[in-house]
Design an enzyme around this catalytic site. Structure first.
Site, PDB file in Angstrom:
ATOM      1  CB  CYS A 143      -4.702  -6.588   3.193  1.00 47.72           C
ATOM      2  SG  CYS A 143      -5.179  -7.873   2.033  1.00 47.72           S
ATOM      3  CG  LEU A 144       0.225 -10.550   2.851  1.00 46.85           C
ATOM      4  CD1 LEU A 144       0.444 -12.049   2.669  1.00 46.85           C
ATOM      5  CD2 LEU A 144       1.536  -9.861   3.193  1.00 46.85           C
ATOM      6  N   GLY A 153      -1.676 -14.284   7.536  1.00 44.89           N
ATOM      7  CA  GLY A 153      -2.880 -14.898   6.968  1.00 44.89           C
ATOM      8  C   GLY A 153      -2.847 -14.773   5.461  1.00 44.89           C
ATOM      9  CG  HIS A 192      -8.904 -11.942   1.477  1.00 38.64           C
ATOM     10  ND1 HIS A 192      -8.702 -10.991   0.492  1.00 38.64           N
ATOM     11  CD2 HIS A 192      -8.031 -11.652   2.463  1.00 38.64           C
ATOM     12  CE1 HIS A 192      -7.756 -10.146   0.897  1.00 38.64           C
ATOM     13  NE2 HIS A 192      -7.333 -10.523   2.087  1.00 38.64           N
ATOM     14  CD  GLN A 249      -4.677 -12.300   0.488  1.00 39.75           C
ATOM     15  OE1 GLN A 249      -4.735 -13.128   1.381  1.00 39.75           O
ATOM     16  NE2 GLN A 249      -4.119 -11.111   0.641  1.00 39.75           N
ATOM     17  CG  HIS A 272      -8.164  -9.610   6.783  1.00 36.51           C
ATOM     18  ND1 HIS A 272      -7.811  -8.276   6.775  1.00 36.51           N
ATOM     19  CD2 HIS A 272      -7.604 -10.131   5.675  1.00 36.51           C
ATOM     20  CE1 HIS A 272      -7.092  -8.020   5.697  1.00 36.51           C
ATOM     21  NE2 HIS A 272      -6.934  -9.130   5.012  1.00 36.51           N
ATOM     22  CD  GLU A 273      -6.419 -13.918   5.668  1.00 40.78           C
ATOM     23  OE1 GLU A 273      -6.568 -14.119   4.447  1.00 40.78           O
ATOM     24  OE2 GLU A 273      -5.660 -13.050   6.111  1.00 40.78           O
TER      25      GLU A 273
HETATM   26 ZN    ZN Z   1      -5.943  -9.603   3.245  1.00 40.62          ZN
END
Ligand code: ZN
Length: 176
Positions: free
Chosen positions: A99-100, A52, A145, A57, A141-142
């Protein structure tokens, strides 16, 4: 476009980059440029080994997210959510998340077990999608963001403080 990119791959920014804390802007133009950006988001997500990715990000403060819980195995599972909102949710489930933008950090997060999301596609058409398990978690989660919220903000204060201390330590050692 984001500050750093190589070809179609945009650099994923890490906490505490301020763009991650800023709510994304609503997308109003559904043109070829948006389609291109969505493609680049998938490429950037795959390059970073993620399932995701949200536009903030990659330093683009807009309400766009891409998800592929199959990680390239099933094109039908590729999800693009533009201007998404959770319109219904039920239940509670606790699973580990990463998370990235927070590499190495994995913690258990409480999420709704089932969500229904209303969003627009790349052409601007409104649709609804339901998700449980990994997809349900990933959408929550996304969408967080896009509201400037990272998963560590969903932890208890004690857990979050421990994570932040760990990040500080990694920053000090040049590992972040
Ligand atoms: Zn994330």
């Amino acid at each position: 476009m984001s500050k750093k990119r190589v070809g179609k791959i945009h650099e994923v920014v890490k906490y505490p980059d301020p763009v991650l804390a800023k709510p994304g802007e609503t997308v109003t133009v559904f043109d070829a440029e948006l389609k291109q950006l969505v493609e680049e988001m998938f490429e950037s997500m795959y390059a970073a080994q993620g399932i995701g990715l949200a536009a903030p990000q990659i330093s683009i403060s807009q309400r766009i997210t891409v998800i592929d819980v199959s990680f390239k195995k099933n094109p039908k599972e590729k999800v693009v959510l533009i201007n998404p909102e959770i319109i219904d949710r039920t239940g509670k489930t606790v699973e580990e998340e990463g998370c990235l933008s927070l590499p190495e950090i994995r913690e258990k997060v409480t999420r709704a077990e089932w969500v229904r999301v209303r969003a627009q596609d790349v052409t601007g058409k409104t649709f609804e999608i339901e998700g449980t398990e990994l997809l349900g978690r990933c959408m929550q989660h996304e969408i967080d963001h896009l509201d400037g919220i990272l998963f560590i903000e969903r932890l208890s204060r004690l857990k979050r403080d421990l994570v932040l201390r760990r990040i500080k330590k990694m920053q000090k050692n040049g590992e972040w």
